[in-house]
Design an enzyme around this catalytic site. Structure first.
Site, PDB file in Angstrom:
ATOM      1  N   PRO A 287       0.632  -1.088   0.071  1.00 27.23           N
ATOM      2  CA  PRO A 287      -0.180   0.118  -0.297  1.00 27.23           C
ATOM      3  C   PRO A 287       0.574   1.453  -0.069  1.00 27.23           C
ATOM      4  O   PRO A 287       2.058   1.076   0.375  1.00 27.23           O
ATOM      5  CB  PRO A 287      -0.582  -0.500   1.454  1.00 27.23           C
ATOM      6  CG  PRO A 287      -0.774  -1.346   1.553  1.00 27.23           C
ATOM      7  CD  PRO A 287       0.942  -1.780   1.429  1.00 27.23           C
ATOM      8  N   GLU A 288       0.548   2.125  -0.896  1.00 20.68           N
ATOM      9  CA  GLU A 288       1.476   3.380  -1.090  1.00 20.68           C
ATOM     10  C   GLU A 288      -0.411   4.605  -0.441  1.00 20.68           C
ATOM     11  O   GLU A 288      -1.234   4.254  -0.388  1.00 20.68           O
ATOM     12  CB  GLU A 288       1.173   3.590  -2.323  1.00 20.68           C
ATOM     13  CG  GLU A 288       3.076   2.631  -2.467  1.00 20.68           C
ATOM     14  CD  GLU A 288       3.371   3.117  -3.984  1.00 20.68           C
ATOM     15  OE1 GLU A 288       3.646   4.664  -4.669  1.00 20.68           O
ATOM     16  OE2 GLU A 288       4.229   1.984  -4.664  1.00 20.68           O
TER      17      GLU A 288
END
Length: 274
Positions: free
Chosen positions: A2-3
């Site tokens: 996840p960014e």
DNA sequence: TTTACTGTTCACCA
DNA sequence: GTGGTGAACAGTAA
């Protein structure tokens, strides 16, 4: 994994569900994921607390509690949250369970166990999570082309490593860094000191465009993932360069290449990016 | 069986 | 001080 866009989507999804809910109890299945304080104290402090609001800083998810404490969560590579009735069978790798007053549970699962939780008391300085070292948010007013150029314009580091350095800019990870460099036509190994003013401008613009587009795209696809009905949320279809080694560049048709930069896989088009 | 992996931190070296 | 590399974290999947 996840960014920034995925954390933002997570925050928006859980905000209406969790706000005003009370944490009846916390179960620490795997105590080592509690970075600060230790799991037992952590559990005591969140017990009977009402959730006031959700926030995000870079890739950190922030949960504000009624007594002013802040629960900080970093999903790292494979962490995920799930909200479900307490009777739902546990997913594999569930390390922490928050039992809520509506009969549901907020569960944290993380295959590789890199994710971490912190709990800061009201007014306690965050010297623990690393969140205080973060650079500006991409959508903050202080984040501009000028900011980037001032900070990096005299350096020798490669632009790829500079974009991944969370102290320059919060929230960009390997995937979106590659996408930003592709959109701006900049080679991942280009030294930051060699970039021209218009390139800094293009970078700042591309970062905001690509991240906001990703948040928008996520809104629909991630609902299923966060609700527990889908095991994956990645949709590499919408990516223009990341993961496309040996495929045709969507812009010029040249073959996308993959190299190591800053220890990470970096995908780029040798014709479009220099 | 071997290798690589989307995040972060640290040790080590040039 | 700057910056690159590799290891570590741990499990899965190709």
């Amino acid at each position: 994994m996840p960014e920034l866009p995925e954390i933002e989507t997570t925050k928006r999804f859980f905000e209406p569900i969790l706000c005003q809910r009370q944490i009846v109890k916390m179960t620490a299945v795997r105590p080592e994921i509690f970075a600060y304080p230790a799991a037992e104290i952590f559990g005591e402090r969140v017990q009977a607390q009402q959730i006031q609001s959700l926030g995000r800083r870079g890739k950190y998810l922030l949960i504000s509690l009624a007594d002013g404490a802040t629960l900080i969560l970093h999903l790292r590579m494979t962490g995920r949250l799930l909200y479900c009735p307490s009777a739902t069978p546990l997913m594999p790798h569930t390390h922490c369970i928050f039992h809520l007053d509506d009969g549901n549970e907020l569960r944290f699962s993380d295959t590789r166990r890199f994710g971490r939780l912190w709990l800061l008391a009201a007014n306690e300085e965050d010297t623990f999570s690393g969140a205080q070292k973060l650079g500006p948010e991409p959508f903050d007013a202080v984040f501009t082309a000028n900011h980037l150029q001032q900070k990096l314009g005299q350096r020798r580091a490669t632009i790829k490593s500079a974009l991944l350095d969370q102290s320059n800019l919060a929230g960009l990870g390997n995937i979106y860094a590659d996408e930003v460099l592709f959109q701006t036509g900049i080679h991942p190994q280009c030294p930051t000191g060699e970039l021209q003013e218009e390139q800094w401008l293009a970078l700042a613009t591309a970062i905001q465009e690509i991240l906001s587009q990703a948040i928008e795209d996520n809104q629909s696809r991630m609902q299923d993932y966060l609700a527990g009905s889908s095991g994956k949320y990645n949709d590499n279809q919408r990516l223009n360069v990341y993961g496309r080694e040996k495929l045709e560049c969507k812009s010029c048709g040249a073959e996308i290449q993959r190299i190591q930069v800053a220890g990470r896989s970096s995908f780029f088009c040798p014709a479009c990016q220099c």
